[in-house]
Design a protein around this motif. Structure first.
Motif, PDB file in Angstrom:
ATOM      1  N   CYS A  49       0.854  -1.192   0.000  1.00 62.98           N
ATOM      2  CA  CYS A  49       0.000   0.000   0.000  1.00 62.98           C
ATOM      3  C   CYS A  49       0.887   1.238   0.000  1.00 62.98           C
ATOM      4  O   CYS A  49       1.820   1.338   0.802  1.00 62.98           O
ATOM      5  CB  CYS A  49      -0.895  -0.030   1.233  1.00 62.98           C
ATOM      6  SG  CYS A  49      -1.850   1.487   1.466  1.00 62.98           S
ATOM      7  N   SER A  56      -3.518  -6.783   0.833  1.00 61.03           N
ATOM      8  CA  SER A  56      -4.489  -6.067   0.009  1.00 61.03           C
ATOM      9  C   SER A  56      -5.341  -7.063  -0.758  1.00 61.03           C
ATOM     10  O   SER A  56      -4.985  -8.225  -0.911  1.00 61.03           O
ATOM     11  CB  SER A  56      -3.785  -5.118  -0.963  1.00 61.03           C
ATOM     12  OG  SER A  56      -2.959  -5.856  -1.831  1.00 61.03           O
ATOM     13  N   CYS A  89      -6.414  -1.700   0.293  1.00 61.45           N
ATOM     14  CA  CYS A  89      -5.585  -2.093   1.422  1.00 61.45           C
ATOM     15  C   CYS A  89      -6.479  -2.573   2.557  1.00 61.45           C
ATOM     16  O   CYS A  89      -7.440  -1.894   2.934  1.00 61.45           O
ATOM     17  CB  CYS A  89      -4.733  -0.922   1.886  1.00 61.45           C
ATOM     18  SG  CYS A  89      -3.737  -1.297   3.351  1.00 61.45           S
TER      19      CYS A  89
END
Length: 92
Positions: A3, A11, A25
């Motif tokens: 992220c 994620s 995320c």
């Protein structure tokens, strides 16, 4: 892929935007996309992979006598990579 906001690697896929995969995320909820590689980069990498696979296939031939020692195979691959990168002075 991490992220961009919190650097978490956890994620999930969250749709497609502009032809690119979108991710969400799990840590902070931030949505982001990953930059696509150009076709020129892909062709170059695939070309190198093809050459490498060709030379590795030659090591598998049963009609030739190649060593089965893992150590010698490692040295063979290192020599191949140095030769392909023009790092061997004995061939110049």
């Amino acid at each position: 892929m991490n992220c961009p906001r919190c650097k978490s690697s956890d994620s999930t896929k969250n749709g497609i935007v502009g032809g690119r995969q979108r991710y969400r995320c799990s840590g902070c909820g931030y949505n982001y996309t990953v930059e696509k590689k150009s076709k020129a980069e892909t062709y170059t990498v695939e070309g190198y992979n093809s050459i490498f696979r060709h030379f590795l296939a030659r090591l598998r031939r049963k009609s030739k006598c190649y060593t089965k020692s893992i150590e010698m195979l490692k040295y063979s691959i290192i020599l191949l990579m140095k030769y392909r990168n023009n790092e061997l002075s004995i061939f110049n």
